[in-house]
Enzyme design. Structure first.
Site, PDB file in Angstrom:
ATOM      1  N   LYS A 186     -13.681  -2.737  -2.505  1.00 37.26           N
ATOM      2  CA  LYS A 186     -13.212  -1.459  -3.074  1.00 37.26           C
ATOM      3  C   LYS A 186     -12.260  -1.831  -4.203  1.00 37.26           C
ATOM      4  O   LYS A 186     -11.073  -2.051  -4.007  1.00 37.26           O
ATOM      5  CB  LYS A 186     -12.495  -0.640  -1.989  1.00 37.26           C
ATOM      6  CG  LYS A 186     -12.499   0.863  -2.211  1.00 37.26           C
ATOM      7  CD  LYS A 186     -11.884   1.332  -3.518  1.00 37.26           C
ATOM      8  CE  LYS A 186     -10.368   1.425  -3.466  1.00 37.26           C
ATOM      9  NZ  LYS A 186      -9.799   1.747  -4.818  1.00 37.26           N
ATOM     10  N   GLU A 261      -1.281  -9.011   0.497  1.00 42.00           N
ATOM     11  CA  GLU A 261      -0.582  -9.591  -0.658  1.00 42.00           C
ATOM     12  C   GLU A 261       0.096  -8.433  -1.367  1.00 42.00           C
ATOM     13  O   GLU A 261      -0.581  -7.597  -1.975  1.00 42.00           O
ATOM     14  CB  GLU A 261      -1.574 -10.290  -1.594  1.00 42.00           C
ATOM     15  CG  GLU A 261      -2.275 -11.492  -1.004  1.00 42.00           C
ATOM     16  CD  GLU A 261      -1.339 -12.682  -0.803  1.00 42.00           C
ATOM     17  OE1 GLU A 261      -0.155 -12.589  -1.164  1.00 42.00           O
ATOM     18  OE2 GLU A 261      -1.809 -13.694  -0.269  1.00 42.00           O
ATOM     19  N   CYS A 295       2.432  -9.369  -9.691  1.00 39.94           N
ATOM     20  CA  CYS A 295       3.170  -9.360  -8.419  1.00 39.94           C
ATOM     21  C   CYS A 295       4.252 -10.425  -8.416  1.00 39.94           C
ATOM     22  O   CYS A 295       5.267 -10.280  -7.753  1.00 39.94           O
ATOM     23  CB  CYS A 295       2.188  -9.576  -7.278  1.00 39.94           C
ATOM     24  SG  CYS A 295       1.161 -11.015  -7.519  1.00 39.94           S
ATOM     25  N   GLU A 392      10.554  -2.690  -7.462  1.00 38.68           N
ATOM     26  CA  GLU A 392       9.560  -3.266  -8.368  1.00 38.68           C
ATOM     27  C   GLU A 392       9.207  -2.252  -9.453  1.00 38.68           C
ATOM     28  O   GLU A 392       8.756  -1.154  -9.150  1.00 38.68           O
ATOM     29  CB  GLU A 392       8.310  -3.625  -7.550  1.00 38.68           C
ATOM     30  CG  GLU A 392       7.308  -4.427  -8.325  1.00 38.68           C
ATOM     31  CD  GLU A 392       6.065  -4.737  -7.494  1.00 38.68           C
ATOM     32  OE1 GLU A 392       5.580  -3.842  -6.780  1.00 38.68           O
ATOM     33  OE2 GLU A 392       5.589  -5.876  -7.573  1.00 38.68           O
TER      34      GLU A 392
HETATM   35  P1  NAD Z   1      -1.667   0.265  -4.828  1.00 32.47           P
HETATM   36  O1  NAD Z   1      -1.159  -0.130  -3.495  1.00 32.47           O
HETATM   37  O2  NAD Z   1      -1.368   1.645  -5.299  1.00 32.47           O
HETATM   38  O3  NAD Z   1      -3.255   0.128  -4.902  1.00 32.47           O
HETATM   39  C1  NAD Z   1      -3.907  -1.066  -4.595  1.00 32.47           C
HETATM   40  C2  NAD Z   1      -5.287  -0.745  -4.077  1.00 32.47           C
HETATM   41  O4  NAD Z   1      -5.149  -0.020  -2.868  1.00 32.47           O
HETATM   42  C3  NAD Z   1      -6.139   0.129  -5.011  1.00 32.47           C
HETATM   43  O5  NAD Z   1      -7.478  -0.316  -4.978  1.00 32.47           O
HETATM   44  C4  NAD Z   1      -6.028   1.501  -4.386  1.00 32.47           C
HETATM   45  O6  NAD Z   1      -7.135   2.317  -4.635  1.00 32.47           O
HETATM   46  C5  NAD Z   1      -5.948   1.144  -2.917  1.00 32.47           C
HETATM   47  N1  NAD Z   1      -5.293   2.180  -2.092  1.00 32.47           N
HETATM   48  C6  NAD Z   1      -4.312   3.043  -2.450  1.00 32.47           C
HETATM   49  N2  NAD Z   1      -4.019   3.853  -1.407  1.00 32.47           N
HETATM   50  C7  NAD Z   1      -4.807   3.485  -0.382  1.00 32.47           C
HETATM   51  C8  NAD Z   1      -4.967   3.952   0.955  1.00 32.47           C
HETATM   52  N3  NAD Z   1      -4.250   4.969   1.433  1.00 32.47           N
HETATM   53  N4  NAD Z   1      -5.873   3.342   1.745  1.00 32.47           N
HETATM   54  C9  NAD Z   1      -6.598   2.303   1.279  1.00 32.47           C
HETATM   55  N5  NAD Z   1      -6.521   1.829   0.013  1.00 32.47           N
HETATM   56  C10 NAD Z   1      -5.628   2.410  -0.800  1.00 32.47           C
HETATM   57  O7  NAD Z   1      -1.136  -0.824  -5.826  1.00 32.47           O
HETATM   58  P2  NAD Z   1      -1.321  -0.872  -7.390  1.00 32.47           P
HETATM   59  O8  NAD Z   1      -0.288   0.008  -8.002  1.00 32.47           O
HETATM   60  O9  NAD Z   1      -2.744  -0.667  -7.756  1.00 32.47           O
HETATM   61  O10 NAD Z   1      -0.981  -2.421  -7.663  1.00 32.47           O
HETATM   62  C11 NAD Z   1       0.292  -2.834  -7.954  1.00 32.47           C
HETATM   63  C12 NAD Z   1       0.934  -3.466  -6.740  1.00 32.47           C
HETATM   64  O11 NAD Z   1       0.166  -4.565  -6.280  1.00 32.47           O
HETATM   65  C13 NAD Z   1       2.284  -4.041  -7.062  1.00 32.47           C
HETATM   66  O12 NAD Z   1       3.178  -3.719  -6.036  1.00 32.47           O
HETATM   67  C14 NAD Z   1       2.033  -5.536  -7.102  1.00 32.47           C
HETATM   68  O13 NAD Z   1       3.169  -6.320  -6.867  1.00 32.47           O
HETATM   69  C15 NAD Z   1       1.004  -5.698  -6.064  1.00 32.47           C
HETATM   70  N6  NAD Z   1       0.247  -6.956  -6.253  1.00 32.47           N
HETATM   71  C16 NAD Z   1       0.414  -7.971  -5.371  1.00 32.47           C
HETATM   72  C17 NAD Z   1      -0.256  -9.180  -5.547  1.00 32.47           C
HETATM   73  C18 NAD Z   1      -0.072 -10.322  -4.583  1.00 32.47           C
HETATM   74  O14 NAD Z   1      -0.913 -11.213  -4.585  1.00 32.47           O
HETATM   75  N7  NAD Z   1       0.969 -10.330  -3.774  1.00 32.47           N
HETATM   76  C19 NAD Z   1      -1.116  -9.339  -6.629  1.00 32.47           C
HETATM   77  C20 NAD Z   1      -1.256  -8.284  -7.519  1.00 32.47           C
HETATM   78  C21 NAD Z   1      -0.579  -7.090  -7.309  1.00 32.47           C
END
Ligand code: NAD
Length: 488
Positions: A186, A261, A295, A392
């Site tokens: 997804k 992550e 991240c 963040e």
């Molecule tokens: P997000 O949590 O909003 O979304 C991430 C993914 O989760 C998307 O595909 C989204 O559609 C899905 N999602 C959202 N709500 C959901 C739910 N209720 N159920 C299932 N899936 C759901 O994050 P974002 O804003 O897209 O990404 C940024 C964040 O990701 C930042 O906090 C960043 O630090 C983190 N990040 C972490 C890493 C790591 O390896 N630690 C790498 C990249 C990004």
């Protein structure tokens, strides 16, 4: 942005399909979502807005493929061969994949052009594992034989964010396949194009249909359906800590395995003996690469009080190299933010900084009138309790702070609910090792920043995550260990 280079051959515009069981399909409801170019705000393509029925179809396809002799019954050598084929196909189509990533999420071509080689390397690295997934024999006495086997977990739901979609997928999918699992992907809803094209390209390999399925859509619809699906054995998630917490709560109901992550607020520690020019460029890169949508972004810069002013001047010079520009211009180091919604979120933090009493020392503005560009921003006069220091921001924004001695540096570095990464800049090896041991972070870089390699584990302490990708640890994330005891 003055003059945009010739638009690249965007090979597959229009409505893009999802792929379930090897078939290219629309969402059952027929609904779609737009994917936009954040540098021009122009629509690029639409992707299906998948929901529960689509997820169910994809999980069924993944389960059937998991059980089929064409996947569960093949030899480890055959699985390696297919992973190698995937690596080759990525390289053959590398230019298209990197351009798709650049136009869909704004990452400069200067960075994305290295992506295909990196993703291909991840598949080749994983291709080494199938033939080396050893078990152990156990000391069980003369009339018993005890041994262990590493087996796949089953169907893995993979959910991740928009800030470098193919890179994040490459941390998960190769090893997931190498260990014999099947996947329902997804991808991020605002940047799905590179993933859809990548899965299409798998047609050119011997990977059986249904082993990798992709359902596009929102987190609230497709994402929720995937984490709730009873026939999904594991969720591998990359995204915000808020969503990660929710994923873990839902997964607990079915005792689904999870790898999380999550977010970060990583410290960059500048020691007085550091090469200040190199450290300044490193510190700027740490929070500006990918427009800070990383991240591991080093958004809390801790500099020794004795060199604060000198370092700050080097840092501002280094930040000037990241003046935002067109991601398709090969000279650009920093592109736009990935979407309008995110642009509004990040620029909203400038007002918060002012209300909290922080000073915007550099930047703090929109760049240009079109596209979601923000200037590199350095906050000063901050205190550890401010939201701009604790939360963040996920944009090109860092806070400058100073410390008195190493104990103070460690205290401040660890003064966060996160623990994903840190970087230390020093010429003194003892200081480097001492600090590396005391900072609570899954990865500590010394005199470098941001290098993530398959051969080292990657993941977070504290609220930055659960489990590790890469290294030897990743094998535990994608296999179950079975004990076999035989009376002989
Ligand atoms: P997000 O949590 O909003 O979304 C991430 C993914 O989760 C998307 O595909 C989204 O559609 C899905 N999602 C959202 N709500 C959901 C739910 N209720 N159920 C299932 N899936 C759901 O994050 P974002 O804003 O897209 O990404 C940024 C964040 O990701 C930042 O906090 C960043 O630090 C983190 N990040 C972490 C890493 C790591 O390896 N630690 C790498 C990249 C990004």
């Amino acid at each position: 942005m003055e003059k945009r280079p010739e638009t690249p051959a965007f090979a597959h515009p229009g409505d893009r399909p999802m792929i379930i069981g090897g078939q290219r399909v629309a969402a059952v409801t027929g609904a779609t979502l737009p994917n936009t170019d954040p540098a021009t705000e122009a629509p690029l393509a639409t992707v299906p807005r998948g929901g529960a029925e689509d997820i169910d179809a994809a999980v069924r396809a993944a389960r059937a493929a998991f059980l089929a002799p064409s996947w569960s019954g093949i030899t480890p050598g055959e699985r390696s061969r297919i992973l190698m084929q995937i690596a080759t196909v990525i390289e053959q189509n590398g230019e298209e994949l990197s351009l798709l990533e650049s136009v869909n999420m704004g990452m400069p071509v200067q960075l994305t052009r290295h992506l295909p080689a990196g993703v291909a390397a991840a598949f080749r690295h994983a291709a080494g594992w199938p033939t080396k997934l050893y078990g152990q024999t156990a000391p069980t006495g003369p009339d018993r034989l005890g041994y262990t086997r590493r087996q796949p977990i089953g169907v893995v739901g993979v959910i991740w964010g928009w800030n470098g979609p193919l890179f994040q997928l490459a941390l998960k999918l190769p090893i997931l396949l190498a260990t014999g699992n099947t996947a329902v992907l997804k991808p991020p809803e605002t940047a799905s194009l590179s993933t859809l094209r990548f899965v299409e390209l798998l047609d050119n390999t011997d990977l059986p249909p249904g082993v990798v399925n992709v359902v596009t859509g929102t987190g609230a619809e497709a994402g929720e359906a995937l984490i709730h699906h009873p026939d999904v054995n594991k969720i591998s998630f990359t995204g915000s800590t808020r969503t990660g917490r929710h994923v873990q709560q839902v997964a607990a109901t079915g005792i689904k395995r999870v790898t999380l992550e999550l977010g970060g607020k990583s410290p960059t520690v500048i020691c007085p003996d550091a090469d200040l020019k190199a450290a300044a460029f490193g510190a700027a890169t740490a929070f500006l690469l990918g427009s800070g949508q990383s991240c591991v972004a080093g958004t809390r810069i801790l500099v020794h009080e004795s060199i604060r002013d000198e370092f700050a001047s080097h840092l501002e010079q280094a930040m000037a190299m990241f003046t935002p520009g067109d991601p398709l211009d090969p000279a650009t180091l920093m592109g736009p933010l990935a979407s309008q919604q995110h642009f509004e979120r990040v620029t909203g933090w400038f007002a918060v900084a002012g209300e909290e009493g922080a000073t915007i020392r550099t930047g703090g503005t929109r760049h240009g009138e079109r596209g979601f560009f923000v200037t590199p921003t350095l906050l000063d006069d901050v205190t550890p309790d401010m939201r701009v220091v604790r939360e963040e921001i996920f944009g090109p924004v860092a806070a400058l702070m100073s410390y008195t001695d190493l104990d103070d540096a460690v205290r401040e570095a660890n003064n966060t609910e996160y623990g994903l990464a840190a970087s230390i800049w020093t010429r003194d090896l003892s200081t480097a090792h001492r600090l590396a041991a005391r900072i609570d972070a899954g990865t500590v870089w010394v005199n470098t920043y941001g290098e993530i390699t398959e051969s080292l584990p990657f993941g977070g302490f504290k609220q930055s995550g659960l489990g590790r990708e890469g290294g030897l640890d990743v094998l535990d994330a994608y296999t179950e260990t079975k004990s076999v005891l035989i009376a002989i």
